[in-house]
Scaffold this motif. Structure first.
Motif, PDB file in Angstrom:
ATOM      1  N   LEU A   1      51.458  43.857 -41.253  1.00  0.00           N
ATOM      2  CA  LEU A   1      51.988  42.502 -41.102  1.00  0.00           C
ATOM      3  C   LEU A   1      52.990  42.426 -39.954  1.00  0.00           C
ATOM      4  O   LEU A   1      52.995  41.475 -39.181  1.00  0.00           O
ATOM      5  N   ARG A   2      53.837  43.422 -39.841  1.00  0.00           N
ATOM      6  CA  ARG A   2      54.846  43.420 -38.776  1.00  0.00           C
ATOM      7  C   ARG A   2      54.212  43.396 -37.391  1.00  0.00           C
ATOM      8  O   ARG A   2      54.794  42.878 -36.438  1.00  0.00           O
ATOM      9  N   SER A   3      53.006  43.939 -37.274  1.00  0.00           N
ATOM     10  CA  SER A   3      52.327  43.944 -35.976  1.00  0.00           C
ATOM     11  C   SER A   3      51.955  42.541 -35.525  1.00  0.00           C
ATOM     12  O   SER A   3      51.642  42.315 -34.356  1.00  0.00           O
ATOM     13  N   MET A   4      52.015  41.561 -36.448  1.00  0.00           N
ATOM     14  CA  MET A   4      51.676  40.174 -36.128  1.00  0.00           C
ATOM     15  C   MET A   4      52.892  39.366 -35.683  1.00  0.00           C
ATOM     16  O   MET A   4      52.758  38.220 -35.255  1.00  0.00           O
ATOM     17  N   ILE A   5      54.089  39.940 -35.806  1.00  0.00           N
ATOM     18  CA  ILE A   5      55.302  39.218 -35.409  1.00  0.00           C
ATOM     19  C   ILE A   5      55.246  38.883 -33.923  1.00  0.00           C
ATOM     20  O   ILE A   5      54.873  39.708 -33.091  1.00  0.00           O
ATOM     21  N   GLY A   6      55.616  37.647 -33.606  1.00  0.00           N
ATOM     22  CA  GLY A   6      55.584  37.162 -32.232  1.00  0.00           C
ATOM     23  C   GLY A   6      54.304  36.443 -31.870  1.00  0.00           C
ATOM     24  O   GLY A   6      54.185  35.916 -30.761  1.00  0.00           O
ATOM     25  N   LYS A   7      53.356  36.389 -32.815  1.00  0.00           N
ATOM     26  CA  LYS A   7      52.078  35.751 -32.549  1.00  0.00           C
ATOM     27  C   LYS A   7      51.962  34.440 -33.319  1.00  0.00           C
ATOM     28  O   LYS A   7      52.641  34.213 -34.317  1.00  0.00           O
ATOM     29  N   ARG A   8      51.099  33.551 -32.829  1.00  0.00           N
ATOM     30  CA  ARG A   8      50.823  32.287 -33.519  1.00  0.00           C
ATOM     31  C   ARG A   8      49.845  32.571 -34.638  1.00  0.00           C
ATOM     32  O   ARG A   8      48.801  33.202 -34.427  1.00  0.00           O
ATOM     33  N   ILE A   9      50.178  32.111 -35.829  1.00  0.00           N
ATOM     34  CA  ILE A   9      49.371  32.456 -36.991  1.00  0.00           C
ATOM     35  C   ILE A   9      49.002  31.228 -37.815  1.00  0.00           C
ATOM     36  O   ILE A   9      49.595  30.156 -37.695  1.00  0.00           O
ATOM     37  N   GLU A  10      48.028  31.437 -38.664  1.00  0.00           N
ATOM     38  CA  GLU A  10      47.639  30.494 -39.712  1.00  0.00           C
ATOM     39  C   GLU A  10      47.970  31.166 -41.035  1.00  0.00           C
ATOM     40  O   GLU A  10      47.653  32.329 -41.243  1.00  0.00           O
ATOM     41  N   LEU A  11      48.632  30.424 -41.918  1.00  0.00           N
ATOM     42  CA  LEU A  11      49.113  30.989 -43.178  1.00  0.00           C
ATOM     43  C   LEU A  11      48.662  30.121 -44.344  1.00  0.00           C
ATOM     44  O   LEU A  11      48.883  28.916 -44.354  1.00  0.00           O
ATOM     45  N   GLU A  12      48.011  30.745 -45.310  1.00  0.00           N
ATOM     46  CA  GLU A  12      47.646  30.038 -46.539  1.00  0.00           C
ATOM     47  C   GLU A  12      48.493  30.583 -47.680  1.00  0.00           C
ATOM     48  O   GLU A  12      48.589  31.795 -47.882  1.00  0.00           O
ATOM     49  N   LEU A  13      49.124  29.661 -48.430  1.00  0.00           N
ATOM     50  CA  LEU A  13      49.973  30.032 -49.547  1.00  0.00           C
ATOM     51  C   LEU A  13      49.363  29.539 -50.849  1.00  0.00           C
ATOM     52  O   LEU A  13      48.753  28.465 -50.895  1.00  0.00           O
ATOM     53  N   SER A  14      49.524  30.295 -51.906  1.00  0.00           N
ATOM     54  CA  SER A  14      49.035  29.867 -53.210  1.00  0.00           C
ATOM     55  C   SER A  14      49.726  28.575 -53.616  1.00  0.00           C
ATOM     56  O   SER A  14      50.936  28.432 -53.474  1.00  0.00           O
ATOM     57  N   GLY A  15      48.940  27.615 -54.108  1.00  0.00           N
ATOM     58  CA  GLY A  15      49.502  26.345 -54.552  1.00  0.00           C
ATOM     59  C   GLY A  15      49.745  25.336 -53.468  1.00  0.00           C
ATOM     60  O   GLY A  15      50.193  24.225 -53.764  1.00  0.00           O
ATOM     61  N   CYS A  16      49.476  25.678 -52.204  1.00  0.00           N
ATOM     62  CA  CYS A  16      49.670  24.740 -51.094  1.00  0.00           C
ATOM     63  C   CYS A  16      48.333  24.118 -50.708  1.00  0.00           C
ATOM     64  O   CYS A  16      47.337  24.829 -50.559  1.00  0.00           O
ATOM     65  N   LYS A  17      48.341  22.810 -50.509  1.00  0.00           N
ATOM     66  CA  LYS A  17      47.109  22.112 -50.160  1.00  0.00           C
ATOM     67  C   LYS A  17      46.743  22.281 -48.690  1.00  0.00           C
ATOM     68  O   LYS A  17      45.571  22.195 -48.327  1.00  0.00           O
ATOM     69  N   SER A  18      47.740  22.498 -47.843  1.00  0.00           N
ATOM     70  CA  SER A  18      47.494  22.594 -46.405  1.00  0.00           C
ATOM     71  C   SER A  18      47.897  23.963 -45.882  1.00  0.00           C
ATOM     72  O   SER A  18      48.794  24.620 -46.431  1.00  0.00           O
ATOM     73  N   LEU A  19      47.237  24.382 -44.809  1.00  0.00           N
ATOM     74  CA  LEU A  19      47.604  25.621 -44.139  1.00  0.00           C
ATOM     75  C   LEU A  19      48.868  25.404 -43.307  1.00  0.00           C
ATOM     76  O   LEU A  19      49.126  24.307 -42.819  1.00  0.00           O
ATOM     77  N   LEU A  20      49.665  26.447 -43.150  1.00  0.00           N
ATOM     78  CA  LEU A  20      50.817  26.410 -42.260  1.00  0.00           C
ATOM     79  C   LEU A  20      50.431  27.064 -40.941  1.00  0.00           C
ATOM     80  O   LEU A  20      49.730  28.078 -40.917  1.00  0.00           O
ATOM     81  N   HIS A  21      50.884  26.475 -39.831  1.00  0.00           N
ATOM     82  CA  HIS A  21      50.657  27.043 -38.507  1.00  0.00           C
ATOM     83  C   HIS A  21      51.995  27.166 -37.791  1.00  0.00           C
ATOM     84  O   HIS A  21      52.846  26.283 -37.892  1.00  0.00           O
ATOM     85  N   GLY A  22      52.177  28.256 -37.084  1.00  0.00           N
ATOM     86  CA  GLY A  22      53.399  28.421 -36.330  1.00  0.00           C
ATOM     87  C   GLY A  22      53.504  29.812 -35.762  1.00  0.00           C
ATOM     88  O   GLY A  22      52.572  30.625 -35.875  1.00  0.00           O
ATOM     89  N   GLU A  23      54.643  30.096 -35.139  1.00  0.00           N
ATOM     90  CA  GLU A  23      54.881  31.427 -34.612  1.00  0.00           C
ATOM     91  C   GLU A  23      55.517  32.283 -35.709  1.00  0.00           C
ATOM     92  O   GLU A  23      56.497  31.887 -36.343  1.00  0.00           O
TER      93      GLU A  23
END
Length: 221
Positions: free
Chosen positions: A4-26
């Motif tokens: 996971l740490r290797s992804m720091i600094g990159k733009r990502i898509e994140l899905e969380l349990s119980g969330c209707k929408s995906l999160l996007h950001g750095e």
């Protein structure tokens, strides 16, 4: 955690349990139990135990990151509990899943829940395990642009217990609303709390039983 740490600094898509929408950001940082994203000039803190998937975001491939906001949040050696402690007294948005977010202030942190003051719901008790994400706002902002004169943070008149089940015991005999009134069977008279089982009397007089581990928030109407 190293993959996971290797992804720091990159733009990502994140899905969380119980969330209707995906999160996007750095993806800007992480601790042992919390991830930090930066999106639309906001820091987004999310407990890692809600992670469903995290991957590179094609949507953000050509996105230009804007300047960091003026935030009092400390990114050094972060953890979920430290994030909550640092957020006290700062206007924050808290998302618990479902259709609504809460806007207000963390005012107290106990063993397995914290106290949140919202102008819409007043005092709200929130189990720490049910927060999907928290967003701190700049110091000059207040919920709904209310002035401090119109929105003083008032402490609850109910003494705080260490655990949520003990806190709910103090509310026996009162009308309560669970989960921000998103379900018709989660508001009524709190009759009893025993061994994490809540006995609630509905408006029609019927009894319903709920497990405290599945309660996302509690407030008095």
């Amino acid at each position: 955690m190293e993959p996971l740490r290797s992804m720091i600094g990159k733009r990502i898509e994140l899905e969380l349990s119980g969330c209707k929408s995906l999160l996007h950001g750095e993806f800007i940082d992480m601790g042992s139990d919390v991830l930090v994203l930066y999106s639309n000039s906001k820091y987004i803190y999310t407990p890692i135990h809600h992670l469903q998937h995290l991957r590179l975001s094609e949507e953000w491939e050509n996105h230009t990151v804007d300047a960091s906001p003026d935030s009092k949040m400390d990114l050094t050696n972060i953890s979920y509990r430290k994030m909550l402690m640092n957020s006290r007294g700062i206007f924050t948005e808290i998302y618990l899943g479902g259709a609504h977010s809460l806007h207000g202030y963390v005012t107290g942190i106990m063993n397995d829940f914290f106290v949140y003051h919202s102008p819409m719901h007043q005092t709200v008790y929130i189990p720490v395990n049910h927060v999907k994400y928290l967003i701190p706002y700049p110091p000059n902002m207040t919920p709904y642009s209310l002035s401090q004169e119109h929105f003083p943070v008032q402490p609850s008149g109910v003494a705080l217990s260490r655990t949520l089940d003990q806190q709910l015991k103090k509310l026996e005999g009162q009308l309560v609303v669970f989960d921000l009134d998103e379900h018709p069977h989660k508001k009524g008279l709190l009759k009893s709390v025993n061994d994490k089982i809540i006995q609630l009397v509905l408006a029609c007089g019927d009894d319903i039983y709920l497990h405290i581990d599945h309660i996302k928030s509690v407030h008095l109407p």
